[in-house]
Design a protein around this motif. Structure first.
Motif, PDB file in Angstrom:
ATOM      1  N   PRO A 166       0.830  -1.594   0.004  1.00 28.54           N
ATOM      2  CA  PRO A 166       0.147  -0.012   0.223  1.00 28.54           C
ATOM      3  C   PRO A 166       0.874   1.187  -0.148  1.00 28.54           C
ATOM      4  O   PRO A 166       0.437   2.199  -0.621  1.00 28.54           O
ATOM      5  N   GLU A 167       1.928   1.223   0.831  1.00 28.03           N
ATOM      6  CA  GLU A 167       2.769   2.369   0.969  1.00 28.03           C
ATOM      7  C   GLU A 167       3.281   2.927  -0.432  1.00 28.03           C
ATOM      8  O   GLU A 167       3.347   3.883  -0.891  1.00 28.03           O
ATOM      9  N   ALA A 168       3.770   1.961  -1.310  1.00 30.60           N
ATOM     10  CA  ALA A 168       4.560   2.105  -2.479  1.00 30.60           C
ATOM     11  C   ALA A 168       3.393   2.449  -3.614  1.00 30.60           C
ATOM     12  O   ALA A 168       3.580   3.388  -4.266  1.00 30.60           O
ATOM     13  N   TYR A 169       2.319   1.914  -3.612  1.00 33.46           N
ATOM     14  CA  TYR A 169       1.553   2.108  -4.511  1.00 33.46           C
ATOM     15  C   TYR A 169       0.880   3.543  -4.389  1.00 33.46           C
ATOM     16  O   TYR A 169       0.781   4.129  -5.556  1.00 33.46           O
ATOM     17  N   ARG A 207       1.997   5.908  -2.819  1.00 35.40           N
ATOM     18  CA  ARG A 207       2.989   6.988  -2.999  1.00 35.40           C
ATOM     19  C   ARG A 207       3.229   7.337  -4.464  1.00 35.40           C
ATOM     20  O   ARG A 207       3.297   8.417  -4.860  1.00 35.40           O
ATOM     21  N   ARG A 208       3.095   6.496  -5.410  1.00 40.11           N
ATOM     22  CA  ARG A 208       3.111   6.587  -6.859  1.00 40.11           C
ATOM     23  C   ARG A 208       1.737   7.351  -7.321  1.00 40.11           C
ATOM     24  O   ARG A 208       2.005   8.350  -7.976  1.00 40.11           O
ATOM     25  N   VAL A 209       0.801   7.115  -6.807  1.00 44.08           N
ATOM     26  CA  VAL A 209      -0.431   7.853  -7.040  1.00 44.08           C
ATOM     27  C   VAL A 209      -0.143   9.215  -6.818  1.00 44.08           C
ATOM     28  O   VAL A 209      -0.673   9.988  -7.568  1.00 44.08           O
ATOM     29  N   ARG A 210       0.156   9.646  -5.702  1.00 45.90           N
ATOM     30  CA  ARG A 210       0.474  10.835  -5.254  1.00 45.90           C
ATOM     31  C   ARG A 210       1.287  11.580  -6.102  1.00 45.90           C
ATOM     32  O   ARG A 210       1.171  12.885  -6.537  1.00 45.90           O
ATOM     33  N   ARG A 211       2.534  11.003  -6.621  1.00 41.46           N
ATOM     34  CA  ARG A 211       3.294  11.538  -7.601  1.00 41.46           C
ATOM     35  C   ARG A 211       2.710  11.828  -8.830  1.00 41.46           C
ATOM     36  O   ARG A 211       2.703  12.746  -9.502  1.00 41.46           O
ATOM     37  N   VAL A 212       1.814  10.977  -9.294  1.00 40.61           N
ATOM     38  CA  VAL A 212       0.924  11.342 -10.515  1.00 40.61           C
ATOM     39  C   VAL A 212       0.176  12.382 -10.277  1.00 40.61           C
ATOM     40  O   VAL A 212       0.020  13.451 -11.193  1.00 40.61           O
ATOM     41  N   ALA A 213      -0.646  12.520  -9.121  1.00 47.31           N
ATOM     42  CA  ALA A 213      -1.170  14.084  -8.790  1.00 47.31           C
ATOM     43  C   ALA A 213      -0.470  15.061  -9.166  1.00 47.31           C
ATOM     44  O   ALA A 213      -0.857  16.139  -9.590  1.00 47.31           O
ATOM     45  N   ASP A 214       1.019  14.899  -8.782  1.00 47.11           N
ATOM     46  CA  ASP A 214       1.915  16.151  -8.876  1.00 47.11           C
ATOM     47  C   ASP A 214       1.987  16.444 -10.308  1.00 47.11           C
ATOM     48  O   ASP A 214       2.405  17.521 -10.797  1.00 47.11           O
ATOM     49  N   LEU A 215       2.265  15.337 -11.262  1.00 58.24           N
ATOM     50  CA  LEU A 215       2.797  15.360 -12.584  1.00 58.24           C
ATOM     51  C   LEU A 215       1.757  15.797 -13.494  1.00 58.24           C
ATOM     52  O   LEU A 215       1.976  16.043 -14.552  1.00 58.24           O
ATOM     53  N   LEU A 216       0.598  15.273 -13.179  1.00 58.75           N
ATOM     54  CA  LEU A 216      -0.619  15.486 -14.319  1.00 58.75           C
ATOM     55  C   LEU A 216      -0.914  17.104 -14.543  1.00 58.75           C
ATOM     56  O   LEU A 216      -1.127  17.756 -13.464  1.00 58.75           O
ATOM     57  N   ARG A 217      -1.044  17.378 -15.644  1.00 59.49           N
ATOM     58  CA  ARG A 217      -1.402  18.881 -16.029  1.00 59.49           C
ATOM     59  C   ARG A 217      -2.630  18.570 -16.843  1.00 59.49           C
ATOM     60  O   ARG A 217      -2.950  18.107 -17.850  1.00 59.49           O
ATOM     61  N   LEU A 218      -3.780  19.002 -15.931  1.00 49.42           N
ATOM     62  CA  LEU A 218      -5.177  18.456 -16.486  1.00 49.42           C
ATOM     63  C   LEU A 218      -5.689  20.029 -16.525  1.00 49.42           C
ATOM     64  O   LEU A 218      -6.767  20.573 -16.559  1.00 49.42           O
ATOM     65  N   ASP A 219      -4.808  20.786 -17.696  1.00 51.17           N
ATOM     66  CA  ASP A 219      -5.638  22.151 -18.362  1.00 51.17           C
ATOM     67  C   ASP A 219      -6.563  21.919 -19.338  1.00 51.17           C
ATOM     68  O   ASP A 219      -7.209  22.923 -19.600  1.00 51.17           O
ATOM     69  N   MET A 274      -9.740   6.952  -9.519  1.00 57.90           N
ATOM     70  CA  MET A 274      -9.656   5.555 -10.616  1.00 57.90           C
ATOM     71  C   MET A 274      -8.538   4.867 -10.263  1.00 57.90           C
ATOM     72  O   MET A 274      -8.527   3.563 -10.216  1.00 57.90           O
ATOM     73  N   MET A 275      -7.232   5.332  -9.960  1.00 66.44           N
ATOM     74  CA  MET A 275      -6.318   4.553  -9.586  1.00 66.44           C
ATOM     75  C   MET A 275      -6.286   3.924  -8.144  1.00 66.44           C
ATOM     76  O   MET A 275      -5.936   2.710  -8.078  1.00 66.44           O
ATOM     77  N   MET A 276      -7.165   4.814  -7.254  1.00 68.58           N
ATOM     78  CA  MET A 276      -7.171   3.814  -5.821  1.00 68.58           C
ATOM     79  C   MET A 276      -8.256   2.840  -6.178  1.00 68.58           C
ATOM     80  O   MET A 276      -8.070   1.850  -5.438  1.00 68.58           O
ATOM     81  N   ALA A 277      -9.328   2.901  -6.963  1.00 64.63           N
ATOM     82  CA  ALA A 277     -10.067   1.905  -7.005  1.00 64.63           C
ATOM     83  C   ALA A 277      -9.541   0.656  -7.606  1.00 64.63           C
ATOM     84  O   ALA A 277      -9.845  -0.435  -7.308  1.00 64.63           O
ATOM     85  N   LEU A 278      -8.557   0.862  -8.576  1.00 66.89           N
ATOM     86  CA  LEU A 278      -8.046  -0.362  -9.054  1.00 66.89           C
ATOM     87  C   LEU A 278      -6.995  -1.110  -8.021  1.00 66.89           C
ATOM     88  O   LEU A 278      -6.802  -2.256  -8.061  1.00 66.89           O
ATOM     89  N   TYR A 279      -6.517  -0.348  -7.006  1.00 70.39           N
ATOM     90  CA  TYR A 279      -5.934  -1.000  -5.837  1.00 70.39           C
ATOM     91  C   TYR A 279      -6.658  -2.068  -5.015  1.00 70.39           C
ATOM     92  O   TYR A 279      -6.329  -2.953  -4.379  1.00 70.39           O
ATOM     93  N   VAL A 280      -8.131  -2.069  -5.037  1.00 70.04           N
ATOM     94  CA  VAL A 280      -9.009  -2.638  -4.664  1.00 70.04           C
ATOM     95  C   VAL A 280      -8.698  -3.931  -4.837  1.00 70.04           C
ATOM     96  O   VAL A 280      -8.951  -5.129  -4.103  1.00 70.04           O
ATOM     97  N   HIS A 281      -8.426  -4.120  -6.433  1.00 71.93           N
ATOM     98  CA  HIS A 281      -8.097  -5.508  -7.109  1.00 71.93           C
ATOM     99  C   HIS A 281      -6.645  -5.912  -6.620  1.00 71.93           C
ATOM    100  O   HIS A 281      -6.142  -7.055  -6.611  1.00 71.93           O
TER     101      HIS A 281
END
Length: 541
Positions: free
Chosen positions: A429-432, A434-446, A502-509
């Motif tokens: 959980p920690e690694a997964y 953590r990567r999701v939070r990095r994606v939140a940093d990197l996505l540019r949703l303009d 969406m990414m967190m929902a996939l972690y349920v699986h």
């Protein structure tokens, strides 16, 4: 029960059956489906396309064995059954053929696995091999003449996809699925040794017309569908000139209808090299893309002819795609001849550096009719019956729990241990999260895919509510990482909440599935080390 004697020119009752996939797959994300209120990720696009090619006088029913039960009443109704699928469906397809024959219903089999391994399907009354647009009419003519067995093989890479009809989306119960699929092109320009796409569909991507593709989306829209549409092209950007001409039309179609669809697809990593293409995809509404990265090792990439991933910083290429507001899912493979004993550390490090939460790491599998399989056969390394599945005893076709159907260069136990380590490293959980939070940093949703309001708002709110309940109550072990990640995304950019959810929902699986994979690999390692694993030999016929 049908007597199979429907005369030419008269109505025929055709039952289309989509075989069940083997259980325990990275791709079926069953727990996530349940969370969303669906039964399975996606419907059978191939079969509903075939349904649209059948004569208008025919009565057609569809049974998807991944969502519904096949009953004796279905078979009693049918004059003919059409079925077939991919390698992970082989066991159920064969069982269906036997059940149909026992019921006295002629059965037609087609699809990628039958095309690649026709000898496996000799029990079927008919085998229709290759792309349906190029051969289905030959079967229909034979059926109309009263023939009740035969094999029909399409000329490779010649099917004209511009003649492909709008699939029979009306046969689907949309509530059963997380997404609905469409296809724009077939084929891929690259020559990856382990891939069977170029063997099935060729290296020159063939595309549908803009009008044709928009008609398919229009039919979905008219039927009331809203939400996730996946373009199942094996490489959407294989024909860049064509797709660049299509995407502006798609973006305009979306704008005129208040953006009813959010879209995903598969593409090669050189997508990152084309700013124009990234911008066009963003404006059309693509929110995610699957990319086959396979390995960070240039020696492996060169040897396997995955050269489009060399001469580049892979992590920076992924970040470039994030910069267009599109998040990346990726595939990695363990078991190549050229990989070294640092493979586990190198793949885990790349996944972390690139920030790819959803990383499908599999064991190398020699698929039928690939350059890899032919080479291994020449070298005497290919295992007997490498393309035969026993769905009752294995998960063949799911490269997470099966693979290495050949004699490996490195020791089998070493490869399995390295593979297990990667899965362990990336899916805590920690690694997964953590990567999701990095994606939140990197996505540019303009761009367009960052809009919070649209035709899918109700669906998004429902997902949010279900996910809150699941992460807080049903899966309390994920509660802390979930809320920390959600709060982090909200503090960075409210628009990032949706892709993060969406990414967190996939972690349920993915979280529980990774533990299952590790337990299965542990058994395989023990079998090898204790001398219980032996090289497969051909079974007695």
């Amino acid at each position: 029960m049908s007597d199979g004697t429907t005369p030419a020119g008269q109505a025929c009752k055709a039952l289309l059956i989509y075989p069940r996939f083997n259980a325990g797959s990275f791709w079926n994300y069953q727990a996530t489906c349940e969370l969303i209120g669906a039964k399975y990720p996606a419907p059978p696009l191939g079969l509903i396309t075939v349904a649209a090619m059948l004569p208008g006088s025919w009565d057609v029913q569809l049974v998807d064995r991944n969502t519904d039960e096949l009953t004796d009443d279905h078979l009693a109704w049918a004059d003919v059954v059409l079925t077939g699928g991919m390698l992970p469906q082989q066991g159920d397809t064969l069982a269906l053929i036997r059940r149909c024959r026992a019921a006295g219903v002629p059965v037609v089999v087609g699809g990628p696995d039958a095309t690649s391994s026709p000898h496996v399907y000799e029990e079927a009354d008919f085998r229709v091999l290759g792309e349906a647009e190029g051969i289905l009419s030959a079967f229909l003519d034979a059926w109309g003449r009263g023939e009740r067995q035969g094999t029909f093989t399409a000329e490779k890479f010649k099917a004209d996809v511009t003649t492909s009809p709008v699939p029979r989306f009306d046969l689907l119960n949309f509530s059963n699925y997380v997404q609905v699929n469409v296809q724009y092109s077939r084929g891929c320009p690259f020559t990856c040794e382990f891939c069977d796409i170029i063997e099935l569909y060729g290296r020159k991507p063939r595309t549908k017309t803009n009008e044709q593709m928009l008609a398919e989306l229009g039919r979905l829209h008219a039927l009331g569908y809203r939400g996730h549409v996946d373009f199942v092209d094996d490489n959407l950007i294989g024909n860049k000139k064509a797709v660049k001409a299509f995407l502006p039309a798609l973006a305009e179609w979306q704008r005129q209808r208040k953006r009813p669809f959010e879209m995903s697809t598969e593409a090669s990593l050189n997508l990152a090299d084309d700013d124009e293409l990234l911008s066009l995809m963003q404006e059309a509404g693509f929110f995610s893309v699957f990319i086959g990265i396979e390995s960070p090792d240039p020696d492996v990439l060169n040897a396997t002819r995955k050269k489009q991933n060399t001469r580049r910083d892979i992590a920076k290429s992924v970040h470039k795609i994030y910069g267009a507001g599109i998040w990346v899912l990726a595939g990695f493979i363990v078991g190549f001849d050229e990989e070294n004993d640092r493979v586990a550390e190198e793949i885990s490090a790349l996944i972390e550096e690139a920030a790819i939460p959803v990383s499908m790491v599999g064991l190398l599998y020699a698929l039928p009719n690939t350059q890899l399989t032919r080479r291994l056969e020449r070298e005497g390394r290919l295992h007997a019956e490498f393309d035969i599945s026993n769905a009752e005893t294995d998960q063949m076709g799911d490269q997470c729990t099966s693979g290495l159907n050949f004699d490996t260069r490195r020791s089998r136990a070493s490869i399995l241990r390295d593979y297990r380590k990667i899965v362990d490293d990336i899916y805590t959980p920690e690694a997964y999260f953590r990567r999701v939070r990095r994606v939140a940093d990197l996505l540019r949703l303009d761009g367009a895919n960052g809009q919070l309001l649209g035709a899918g708002l109700f669906h998004d709110l429902k997902l949010f509510g279900r996910l809150l309940w699941s992460m807080s109550i049903r899966h309390p072990q994920f509660r802390g990482p979930f809320w920390r990640t959600l709060a982090y995304a909200a503090s960075r950019d409210l628009r990032s909440i949706k892709p993060v959810l969406m990414m967190m929902a996939l972690y349920v699986h993915l979280g529980p599935f990774s533990r299952y994979v590790m337990s299965e690999i542990d058994k395989q390692i023990e079998d090898v080390e204790q001398g219980r694993w032996t090289r497969p030999t051909a079974s007695a016929a």
